[in-house]
Design a protein around this motif. Structure first.
Motif, mmCIF file in Angstrom:
data_model
loop_
_atom_site.group_PDB
_atom_site.id
_atom_site.type_symbol
_atom_site.label_atom_id
_atom_site.label_comp_id
_atom_site.label_asym_id
_atom_site.label_seq_id
_atom_site.Cartn_x
_atom_site.Cartn_y
_atom_site.Cartn_z
ATOM 1 N N PRO A 1 2.292 0.377 -12.200
ATOM 2 C CA PRO A 1 1.397 0.242 -11.046
ATOM 3 C C PRO A 1 1.957 1.086 -9.899
ATOM 4 O O PRO A 1 3.165 1.346 -9.850
ATOM 5 N N TYR A 2 1.106 1.510 -8.987
ATOM 6 C CA TYR A 2 1.562 2.329 -7.866
ATOM 7 C C TYR A 2 1.013 1.779 -6.556
ATOM 8 O O TYR A 2 0.123 0.928 -6.538
ATOM 9 N N ILE A 3 1.594 2.258 -5.446
ATOM 10 C CA ILE A 3 1.115 1.867 -4.116
ATOM 11 C C ILE A 3 0.060 2.866 -3.674
ATOM 12 O O ILE A 3 0.283 4.075 -3.716
ATOM 13 N N ARG A 4 -1.066 2.336 -3.282
ATOM 14 C CA ARG A 4 -2.210 3.186 -2.913
ATOM 15 C C ARG A 4 -1.853 4.090 -1.730
ATOM 16 O O ARG A 4 -1.229 3.670 -0.755
ATOM 17 N N LYS A 5 -2.261 5.348 -1.821
ATOM 18 C CA LYS A 5 -2.038 6.304 -0.733
ATOM 19 C C LYS A 5 -3.257 6.294 0.189
ATOM 20 O O LYS A 5 -4.365 6.636 -0.238
ATOM 21 N N PRO A 6 -3.093 5.911 1.473
ATOM 22 C CA PRO A 6 -4.231 5.856 2.394
ATOM 23 C C PRO A 6 -4.613 7.261 2.885
ATOM 24 O O PRO A 6 -3.879 8.233 2.689
ATOM 25 N N MET B 1 9.793 -7.863 2.085
ATOM 26 C CA MET B 1 8.731 -7.213 2.853
ATOM 27 C C MET B 1 7.373 -7.648 2.329
ATOM 28 O O MET B 1 7.222 -7.912 1.135
ATOM 29 N N TYR B 2 6.401 -7.697 3.209
ATOM 30 C CA TYR B 2 5.043 -8.083 2.811
ATOM 31 C C TYR B 2 4.259 -6.835 2.413
ATOM 32 O O TYR B 2 4.306 -5.805 3.075
ATOM 33 N N LEU B 3 3.540 -6.944 1.309
ATOM 34 C CA LEU B 3 2.692 -5.851 0.842
ATOM 35 C C LEU B 3 1.336 -6.441 0.468
ATOM 36 O O LEU B 3 1.256 -7.368 -0.339
ATOM 37 N N LYS B 4 0.300 -5.918 1.086
ATOM 38 C CA LYS B 4 -1.039 -6.430 0.797
ATOM 39 C C LYS B 4 -1.395 -6.163 -0.660
ATOM 40 O O LYS B 4 -1.084 -5.110 -1.205
ATOM 41 N N GLU B 5 -2.060 -7.114 -1.262
ATOM 42 C CA GLU B 5 -2.430 -6.979 -2.669
ATOM 43 C C GLU B 5 -3.308 -5.760 -2.897
ATOM 44 O O GLU B 5 -3.224 -5.097 -3.939
ATOM 45 N N THR B 6 -4.135 -5.435 -1.922
ATOM 46 C CA THR B 6 -5.038 -4.278 -2.066
ATOM 47 C C THR B 6 -4.299 -2.949 -2.006
ATOM 48 O O THR B 6 -4.864 -1.906 -2.351
ATOM 49 N N ASP B 7 -3.025 -2.978 -1.554
ATOM 50 C CA ASP B 7 -2.245 -1.743 -1.502
ATOM 51 C C ASP B 7 -1.722 -1.332 -2.877
ATOM 52 O O ASP B 7 -1.257 -0.212 -3.061
ATOM 53 N N VAL B 8 -1.761 -2.251 -3.834
ATOM 54 C CA VAL B 8 -1.238 -1.974 -5.173
ATOM 55 C C VAL B 8 -2.381 -1.632 -6.115
ATOM 56 O O VAL B 8 -3.375 -2.354 -6.190
ATOM 57 N N ILE B 9 -2.258 -0.519 -6.823
ATOM 58 C CA ILE B 9 -3.279 -0.123 -7.797
ATOM 59 C C ILE B 9 -2.691 -0.258 -9.204
ATOM 60 O O ILE B 9 -1.585 0.201 -9.474
ATOM 61 N N GLU B 10 -3.404 -0.941 -10.056
ATOM 62 C CA GLU B 10 -2.959 -1.195 -11.418
ATOM 63 C C GLU B 10 -3.519 -0.146 -12.370
ATOM 64 O O GLU B 10 -4.637 0.353 -12.168
ATOM 65 N N PRO B 11 -2.798 0.211 -13.416
ATOM 66 C CA PRO B 11 -3.308 1.201 -14.367
ATOM 67 C C PRO B 11 -4.459 0.628 -15.180
ATOM 68 O O PRO B 11 -4.480 -0.577 -15.469
ATOM 69 N N PRO B 12 -5.423 1.453 -15.555
ATOM 70 C CA PRO B 12 -6.501 0.969 -16.424
ATOM 71 C C PRO B 12 -5.954 0.691 -17.822
ATOM 72 O O PRO B 12 -4.825 1.078 -18.149
#
Length: 497
Positions: A40-45, A1-12
């Motif tokens: 890392p998690y998937i950003r919640k819109p 599946m395709y996942l946009k890079e901006t959908d993934v949030i990396e931990p500080p």
């Protein structure tokens, strides 16, 4: 599946802030919380209709977001466990070392990460995936290691475990940082288990050149404090594996590594004490005792190798418990032409053979119930024999002297309803009066030997005196986990080839 890079949030750097305090109410282990800190998690819109799927029809858990919802009163601990663990499991209270990787509605898949066992448990896994998985699943028996309530949901026919080795989990989360590896990072025997899991998994690493199965982990070995010879692709791969194994044994003063796989085939040219790192696969039940059963002592001040450790041979001190004089194998009821009665009679014959053999053993008190060995006789038919439909037959096999075997339909059905049986184990008796179980590769004339710092092994005598090849680990009733303490004057030199 395709996942946009901006959908993934990396931990500080340092991990997600306040996550420990926010998730404290879940009562998870520090190791679980530490892992969630760095995921890392998937950003919640803002609009749930735009929420990205982690897999088809599956929403992954964003624990840094869910934790905040608990702390600000947006949800409760009970609701959080319900949406992440599912309605069927959360009431059974999964143990503190288990955390869900998913969170969603009623039909969202439930993936449970077990930090202690190093597996992902897919509850209610679809049959199309369960029976034709893309990666090798675990064929285990939850009743062996989990409390009854926990074992029930782990063992359900619609569930499936997939291996996610602890070492791979740590390294993937830490990237190039090896801070997770030093001994202080683990509690109890966690360091030993971590190292053995890593060494066992070498066999499944993909490498164009076999040498790289070891060479690619040099930085990991160094972080463990183990120094290996400089990489040399001119050496034979068998020699590279031998040097790595010997370096680990000398560093840890422990022989655990020689029993993490079944030994390599003699035709490979590899010594039997070197793990079979060239053959992919899983150990399953073939090794009888698991990594968690290894002696947890980490360092020893007493050298365990003798001066005869050279030229591909490993000199160790050990004690011969006895020689196998009989092996009893549970009959494989696979012949479709056999009637239920005929199949059952084969099983009864094996039970009678077992009972006659156990009654003649001299090392056990009269009336002693060697449950693990007795259960091994019928184990291929069920994971939890005493509490199954085979319970009556099991108790008769152990204590039914002078009585007729049970012949009720329930017992017959339990034996014949599933004809795909696990055939790895046999029961053996020794000329010294002991008994146990081992991989079916063992044979009459093999020795059961207790080596220093290790549980029993099946060893096959070679033509030269005191030389043996390893056949497989063994379970020997009365000789496990220090039950048989050997004094130094009882030990003799065993040379493994």
């Amino acid at each position: 599946m395709y996942l946009k890079e901006t959908d993934v949030i990396e931990p500080p750097e340092g991990g997600w802030p306040n996550l420990s305090a926010n998730l404290q109410s879940l009562s998870k282990t520090d190791e679980v919380i530490s892992l969630l800190y760095h995921l890392p998690y998937i950003r919640k819109p803002s609009d749930d209709r735009d929420k990205a799927h982690g897999a088809p029809g599956c929403y992954l858990a964003d624990w840094q977001k869910l934790g905040s919802s608990v702390s600000n009163g947006g949800t409760t601990r009970e609701i959080l466990k319900l949406v992440s663990e599912g309605s069927s499991i959360h009431e059974e209270m999964p143990p503190p070392h288990v955390i869900s990787l998913t969170a969603g509605g009623r039909y969202n898949p439930v993936f449970l990460l077990d930090i202690k066992l190093g597996v992902v448990h897919w509850y209610e896994c679809p049959s199309e995936i369960r029976y034709e998985p893309s990666r090798e699943p675990i064929e285990d028996d939850p009743y062996d290691y989990a409390p009854e309530k926990e074992a029930e949901w782990r063992a359900e026919d619609s569930s499936r475990d997939l291996i996610i080795p602890r070492w791979r989990l740590y390294l993937s989360l830490r990237g190039s940082s090896l801070e997770a590896i030093p001994q202080t990072r683990f509690e109890g025997d966690g360091q030993v288990r971590f190292e053995l899991e890593l060494l066992s998994e070498i066999r499944n690493m993909k490498a164009t050149i076999a040498h790289d199965k070891v060479y690619s982990l040099y930085s990991v070995f160094q972080a463990m404090g183990i120094n290996l010879p400089s990489p040399d692709y001119g050496k034979d791969a068998v020699k590279v594996f031998e040097e790595a194994t010997l370096a680990y044994i000398r560093s840890r003063q422990n022989l655990n590594v020689i029993a993490i796989t079944l030994p390599p085939d003699p035709s490979s040219g590899s010594p039997s004490w070197v793990p079979d790192w060239l053959t992919p696969g899983r150990n399953g039940s073939a090794l009888i005792w698991k990594i968690t059963d290894f002696d947890a002592q980490y360092h020893s001040t007493t050298p365990i190798l003798t001066d005869n450790t050279r030229g591909g041979k490993l000199g160790v001190m050990g004690k011969v418990i006895g020689k196998i004089n009989k092996r009893i194998r549970c009959p494989l009821v696979l012949d479709q032409a056999l009637s239920h009665i005929q199949a059952y009679q084969e099983v009864i014959s094996a039970c009678l053979d077992w009972r006659h053999s156990i009654s003649s053993l001299t090392r056990y008190s009269p009336g002693k119930d060697p449950k693990l060995v007795g259960q091994a006789l019928l184990r291929p038919y069920h994971a939890n024999v005493p509490n199954s439909k085979l319970g009556t037959l099991y108790r008769w096999a152990l204590h039914g002297d002078g009585t007729s075997p049970p012949e009720d339909e329930t017992t017959l059905e339990a034996i014949t309803e599933k004809r795909k049986l696990r055939e790895n184990w046999v029961i053996f008796t020794l000329d010294t009066g002991y008994c146990g179980t081992a991989h079916h590769n063992c044979q009459a004339g093999d020795d059961i030997v207790l080596l220093k710092s290790l549980n029993p092994l099946v060893l096959r005598p070679q033509s030269k005196s005191h030389e043996f090849r390893i056949v497989a680990p063994a379970y020997c009733e009365g000789a496990m986990n220090g039950d048989m303490n050997s004094h130094n004057d009882e030990l003799e030199e065993i040379i493994l080839v």
